[in-house]
Design an enzyme around this catalytic site. Structure first.
Site, PDB file in Angstrom:
ATOM      1  N   THR A   5       0.819  -1.212   0.000  1.00 19.65           N
ATOM      2  CA  THR A   5       0.000   0.000   0.000  1.00 19.65           C
ATOM      3  C   THR A   5       0.849   1.257   0.000  1.00 19.65           C
ATOM      4  O   THR A   5       0.464   2.272  -0.567  1.00 19.65           O
ATOM      5  CB  THR A   5      -0.919  -0.005   1.240  1.00 19.65           C
ATOM      6  OG1 THR A   5      -1.799  -1.102   1.120  1.00 19.65           O
ATOM      7  CG2 THR A   5      -1.730   1.260   1.348  1.00 19.65           C
TER       8      THR A   5
ATOM      9  N   THR B  44       1.701  -4.262   4.336  1.00 16.85           N
ATOM     10  CA  THR B  44       1.601  -4.542   5.775  1.00 16.85           C
ATOM     11  C   THR B  44       1.064  -5.940   6.080  1.00 16.85           C
ATOM     12  O   THR B  44       1.265  -6.447   7.173  1.00 16.85           O
ATOM     13  CB  THR B  44       0.707  -3.497   6.468  1.00 16.85           C
ATOM     14  OG1 THR B  44      -0.578  -3.516   5.853  1.00 16.85           O
ATOM     15  CG2 THR B  44       1.314  -2.119   6.398  1.00 16.85           C
ATOM     16  N   ASP B  45       0.383  -6.558   5.111  1.00 19.01           N
ATOM     17  CA  ASP B  45      -0.312  -7.820   5.417  1.00 19.01           C
ATOM     18  C   ASP B  45       0.632  -8.932   5.871  1.00 19.01           C
ATOM     19  O   ASP B  45       0.301  -9.704   6.770  1.00 19.01           O
ATOM     20  CB  ASP B  45      -1.095  -8.307   4.188  1.00 19.01           C
ATOM     21  CG  ASP B  45      -2.310  -7.449   3.891  1.00 19.01           C
ATOM     22  OD1 ASP B  45      -2.642  -6.583   4.726  1.00 19.01           O
ATOM     23  OD2 ASP B  45      -2.934  -7.649   2.831  1.00 19.01           O
TER      24      ASP B  45
ATOM     25  N   LYS C 190       0.447  -7.486  12.882  1.00 20.68           N
ATOM     26  CA  LYS C 190      -0.642  -6.637  12.394  1.00 20.68           C
ATOM     27  C   LYS C 190      -1.897  -7.027  13.172  1.00 20.68           C
ATOM     28  O   LYS C 190      -2.274  -8.200  13.213  1.00 20.68           O
ATOM     29  CB  LYS C 190      -0.845  -6.844  10.892  1.00 20.68           C
ATOM     30  CG  LYS C 190      -1.852  -5.875  10.295  1.00 20.68           C
ATOM     31  CD  LYS C 190      -1.912  -5.945   8.768  1.00 20.68           C
ATOM     32  CE  LYS C 190      -2.843  -4.848   8.253  1.00 20.68           C
ATOM     33  NZ  LYS C 190      -2.921  -4.811   6.783  1.00 20.68           N
TER      34      LYS C 190
ATOM     35  N   GLU D 118      -2.277 -28.724  28.337  1.00 26.48           N
ATOM     36  CA  GLU D 118      -3.517 -29.435  27.995  1.00 26.48           C
ATOM     37  C   GLU D 118      -3.258 -30.575  27.025  1.00 26.48           C
ATOM     38  O   GLU D 118      -4.103 -31.444  26.839  1.00 26.48           O
ATOM     39  CB  GLU D 118      -4.519 -28.461  27.369  1.00 26.48           C
ATOM     40  CG  GLU D 118      -5.056 -27.415  28.323  1.00 26.48           C
ATOM     41  CD  GLU D 118      -6.117 -26.564  27.644  1.00 26.48           C
ATOM     42  OE1 GLU D 118      -7.226 -27.068  27.383  1.00 26.48           O
ATOM     43  OE2 GLU D 118      -5.810 -25.398  27.349  1.00 26.48           O
TER      44      GLU D 118
HETATM   45  N1  GLU Z   1      -2.697  -6.201   0.814  1.00 31.43           N
HETATM   46  C1  GLU Z   1      -1.748  -5.178   0.530  1.00 31.43           C
HETATM   47  C2  GLU Z   1      -0.332  -5.543   0.979  1.00 31.43           C
HETATM   48  O1  GLU Z   1      -0.104  -6.121   2.005  1.00 31.43           O
HETATM   49  C3  GLU Z   1      -2.152  -3.913   1.115  1.00 31.43           C
HETATM   50  C4  GLU Z   1      -1.974  -3.836   2.595  1.00 31.43           C
HETATM   51  C5  GLU Z   1      -0.903  -2.872   2.970  1.00 31.43           C
HETATM   52  O2  GLU Z   1       0.136  -2.762   2.369  1.00 31.43           O
HETATM   53  O3  GLU Z   1      -1.156  -2.173   3.927  1.00 31.43           O
HETATM   54  O4  GLU Z   1       0.570  -5.209   0.270  1.00 31.43           O
END
Ligand code: GLU
Length: 366
Positions: free
Chosen positions: A51, A130-131, A203, A322
């Site tokens: 992103t 970020t994913d 995340k 457990e």
């Molecule tokens: N799904 C995309 C990625 O991980 C957008 C999420 C992001 O970068 O924040 O590249």
């Protein structure tokens, strides 16, 4: 690609650096470096997409394409970033991180190792979606053996959005990557004024700019306008330094998500697909139904490496509470979430480490 337009003469850089030091405060390690008249740090920026490099389609509401803008163009758009470091930028990939894969990981390692071995860099910044950022950060921490700061950065809003967070995050990542105080802290993730360690960061929110947290350890530090604030002295991060095979792919490790009314089917399917390892994203303390645990025990008997983790999002998975790990031949992930446990298990299997007690020992490294 090298950003020659960002380069300036040494003396001009020093003057600009002093101006930047006054703007961001002399308490900052970056500004202290500049104020002493020393050369700026050399920082290599490696773009992978995400992103932070996203471009909105003005006609499509909040939709956008990730990975459209090159790392060089992202940097060129940030006023003053060239005063922080001698920056060069290269593109490794242009993908959303949902498509992150072994090939890009191997390419990153190759380029970073070459830059460090050739003494080209004092720090590395990786722009990334970020994913799966936490997985890439943890992968790199396990295979790179260096004190050089490696900093992953991304954004929650695309570069063309109102209130885009990418430029500030990238500026902060540059400050962290160029600071001597960042050395020896392992691979770091910088977003939203906060510095996280690769082992602990996750995340935690689908859309908030405050998505990254380190639930079991807290952040490593903060970036504010006046300074970098590390909360602890640097301690050598003792991860098992694992070898990479000559070429991808890494051995297949599947994650199986536990839930109510679960039977053995998912585990049996993973074994049939040829998984060499299985990570259980278990309920609670890494548990699952009797049917699933029995199937995992049968898989372990056949030589599939089984690691129990949890779907909960924080907390440790402990041995023999457990589930009878000793008897069933399982390892537990301790504080590693399923996606990071998968990365470590792939690397361990690639290094021939499959005995449950040796796997357990590797998971215990801080
Ligand atoms: N799904 C995309 C990625 O991980 C957008 C999420 C992001 O970068 O924040 O590249």
């Amino acid at each position: 690609m090298t950003l020659h337009p960002l380069r300036s003469t040494r003396s001009a850089r020093t003057i600009l650096g002093l101006a930047a030091a006054l703007m961001i405060g002399l308490a900052s390690p970056v500004s202290a470096q500049q104020a002493s008249g020393t050369a700026l740090a050399n920082v290599l920026v490696l773009g992978t997409g995400g992103t932070i490099a996203g471009q909105a389609n003005a006609r499509a509401g909040n939709a956008y394409d990730s990975g459209k803008v090159s790392a060089a163009n992202l940097i060129a758009a940030i006023p003053g970033i060239d005063k922080l470091a001698e920056i060069s930028a290269e593109q490794i990939s242009s993908i959303g991180s949902q498509d992150m894969n072994d090939k890009v990981w191997f390419d990153l390692v190759k380029r970073i190792r070459a830059a460090i071995d050739n003494k080209e860099v004092d720090g590395v910044v990786i722009t990334h979606g970020t994913d799966t950022m936490e997985e890439t950060a943890f992968f790199l921490q396990n295979v790179l053996d260096t004190d050089v700061p490696i900093v992953l950065v991304g954004s929650m809003r695309p570069s063309t959005a109102i209130g885009a967070d990418g430029p500030a995050n990238l500026y902060d990542a540059m400050r962290v990557a160029s600071a001597p105080e960042s050395r020896g802290r392992g691979v770091l993730v910088v977003l939203n004024d906060t510095i996280h360690g690769a082992r602990w960061v996750q995340k935690t929110n689908t859309t908030s700019v405050q998505t990254f947290r380190s639930p079991d350890a807290g952040p490593v530090g903060y970036v504010d306008t006046g300074s970098l604030r590390f909360l602890q002295p640097a301690v050598a991060i003792k991860t098992a330094k694992l070898k990479l095979p000559d070429a991808p792919p890494l051995p297949r490790v599947d994650i199986i998500y536990s839930h109510a009314n679960m039977d053995a089917a998912e585990v049996e399917d993973a074994v049939k697909r040829g998984a060499k390892g299985i990570v259980l994203a278990g309920v609670g303390d890494g548990n699952s139904s009797k049917g699933a645990i029995d199937a995992l025990a049968a898989a372990a008997k056949q030589g599939v490496v089984v690691v129990r983790s949890t779907r909960v999002g924080s907390g440790y998975v402990n041995r023999n509470v457990e589930v009878e790990d000793d008897k069933l031949g399982f390892a537990v992930s301790l504080d590693l979430n399923p996606q990071k446990a998968r990365v470590l298990l792939e690397l361990l299997i690639a290094n021939g480490i499959t005995d449950p007690s040796a796997v357990q020992q590797a998971f215990a490294q801080p």
